[in-house]
Enzyme design. Sequence first.
Site: not given
Length: 998
Positions: A325-326, A330, A372, A711, A715, A777, A780, A817, A820-821
Amino acid sequence: MTDKVGVTGTSQEQTATHSVSPSLNPFAGSDPSISEISTVERAMNTSIEHGLSTAEAQKRLEKFGPNALASKPKDPAWKRFLAQFQDPLVYLLLAATVISFIAWIIERSTNPAGAEPLPFDCIVIVLILIVNAVLGYIQENRAEAAVEALAQMATPQTTVLRDGRVSTIATADVVPGDVLILGEGDTVSADGRLFAAASLRIAEASLTGESLPVAKKIATLDSVKSLGDRTNMVFNGTSITQGTGRAIVTATGMDTQVGKIADMLSQADEEATPLEKEMDNVSRILGIAVVAIAVVVLAALWLLEGFTSIEDVIESLLLAVSLAVAAVPEGLATILTVVLALGVQRMAKHNAIVKKLSSVETLGSASVICSDKTGTLTRNEMTVETVITPSGEVKLTGTGYAPHGVLVNIDGSEVSAASSLRGEVVKALAAGSLANNAELRQSQSGDDKGQWEIVGDPTEASVLVAARKIHAMENYQGIERVAEIPFTSERKMQTVIARDTSDADAMTAFAKGAPDVLLSHCSYIEVNGQIRELTDEDRSNILSQVERLSSQAYRTLGQAYRPLNVIRLADIEGIEHDSQGQVHDISEQDDVIERQFIWLGMVGIIDPPRTEVRDSIAEAHRAGIRTIMITGDHPLTAARIASDLGIIDEELAQRTGRRALTGDQLDAMSDDEFNQAVTEVSVYARVAPEHKLRIVNALQSQGNIVAMTGDGVNDAPAVKSADIGVAMGITGTEVTKESAKMILADDNFSTIVAAVQEGRVIFDNIRKFLRYLLSSNVGEVFTVFFGVVLAGALGISDPSSTGVTVPLLATQLLWINLLTDAAPALAMGVDGQTDDVMGRAPRKMSDRVIDRAMWMDIAFIGIVMAAVTLIGIDLYLPGGLVTDDAIHGLTHAQALTEARTMGFTILVFAQLFNALASRSATQSAFKGLFSNMWLWGAIALSIVLQLAVIYIPVLNTAFGTTPLDPHQWLEAMGLAAAVLVLSEIYKLIVRVFTNREK
């Protein structure tokens, strides 16, 4: 308003019902060009006189399907939603969830009283994953909607013969057996066999690469020909530049020639973008790191303490969950998707539609843009800039199709209205306008209402615009067309016979064409209103002027006329006619009409560069991006435009002696010579599709990230092979749009450069939030790792008990997470331009998104973050490094809760300080500190939510926290702020060393 030269008539078709039985398309796999039209008519069960009935057309539409190119079947919503979980980071969290769930089951069976009633860790992780997947699904749908919106900007229409009447229907409703009604300016909507054609010329460059329009005839071919030589066939996606025609539809949708190419292209696999590769690499590194750290910690615990009970195994598994998890941010996948999607939406507002989110980063890394010329670097609006008459040369101001401009002398002064020179110019432009099949008009609807537009050949239209600018047609309002000898590639001239309704006794032949060709049909010249014989000296002077204009990249067009003092065409001496005075086909009697012309003058025509493109190319060069022009136009024209725009490196061109290379010159080179030429020459003219692809491949082999515009269908291979293929939204074919990763809604090169800049800003923002997320992370991980390894020294573990005690709970780490993530990282992802992104060289293919310097930065911040967090925990634990054996008379369990709350809070605020520090790897956080208010809003939201976790009793129980006192907040803020302070010192050192190296 409409300016139209020539007589247009509308024939009323007789209404009829033609019922035919549905049948399979007999020409789906064969060539109708070698079949008589009557055979094709019978085989298709249709009528060239009445077309299909409405009922029959509906049956065939149901049988054959809509007339459209097939696209990949869209995955169902459930499948696209599940695809959000296909990420290594997600797999890690799912593994952690399974381990946590197994540990909860074991604990429930061995210690029912002490176990949680529900597996909260599992539930929280799964909820986070679902929220991430929903966000990713929504954002990807928004990106797809932007592309679909472009496709639906306009519904194409086609004119057909139905029930004996001319009708306009949706192009998608055209079916095999329909009779197409073709006219100037139309786009052919299906493949068909011609059975009627009048001066019909079709531009097939989008399919065959042939630069000049192809003259079409109805005669049956004697053998199977190559695509470009099937003169009695029309093909889907091509455009009519001249004349009219009718054709029986023999193939629609994927059965057309365009459809076959589209089907071949759909088989090719697309390579992952650099960003996708890097994110896979980051995920892999994180996964390996998590497993390695977990194994090391578990091995250390087993060797040092041993597993003596099931509880020890459970605690160890929970530790592994905590580490997973740390370590795993995620929200990384979701934030990346959101940031890219928001960037896509910003680009869309500036006419750049990005089809695939991860392509944004590739575009920002482009080191070469292959473009072109026509329509992208230039306006695609042929403009008469100069007019040369027997009395002199003048310039005509104004560009494009808007008829606004004035006649000026070479020195810039306006030409007097009473001057003979102006009279000659007026007469020359009038002749060119009368011998003309183009149309100039103002749009009557849509967003372009009131804008000037043309129908027909752009070169012809430029003469109409020039004449309109100086009111050259005011004295020719009573002119009506009587007959025409059309332009052909062999004749290179066109003649129109017209009658002045105010003088019925006379006709006049007006002609325009290639000056050298037209001059050979002239015997006289008109100077100052006087007609005299054309001398050899006159011819020599005119041809030298043609050569001079051609060297300046002008397309030249001469004008002449011949009075015909007759009442009827049959009265012209030498004209073949029957006893009733009916003239035989006048177009076959050009030798009688096209002689003894009076030379009036000529015009110099050019497709002017877009005014904003030169600045955009200069900005691209400043950003280290090389611009290459690849065009089918003449080398002189290409070099002139490229020089005007600053594409050519004049010093290099002078040193190598090569300003532009043609396809023939490229073919004559060896591979080594070709690769060397690609590094030196930036203009390629008269090239075929295989040359474009070869140039792109050579550039890529040299380590470039190549953007390629296109175009036409021809091409598409080069566009698909390029790192970032760019299709034209206005002139581009559907096949090219399918092959490209980006579509320009305005066909403008400047939009590409603006998109590159936006891509670089987005890439900078991606690095910002990656630095922030990964350093946070890593902090963490280090906190949990060193907290376990040093648990005894820090007082985290209780000497009187057995088992493993972690510094922070898994739910606390997950909350950090989530808190703050998400919001701060997303705010950094939409940060404005903090550095001069166009003032540095493009990122190389070998460069990593997360390079060595960034990993060092991440590790440094992670260590600092872990250190201050563990210090905060140690301050409130008995038996720690700086504490006594007892604190406040609390039990070890109570002290551990308080210590965890301190460490929990310090880590949250350390990451919020890190958000400010991570906006730049070198610039001080205090520079532009308040420029991103979204970031401050995210920080404020995170603070409020953290306060709720600490002070709301229910959340105290859920997250294992306890309220903090004011002095504890001071200690927590002081320790957390160390991250910002030490980061500033670190960046200062980096700046000093960087400046020394420079």
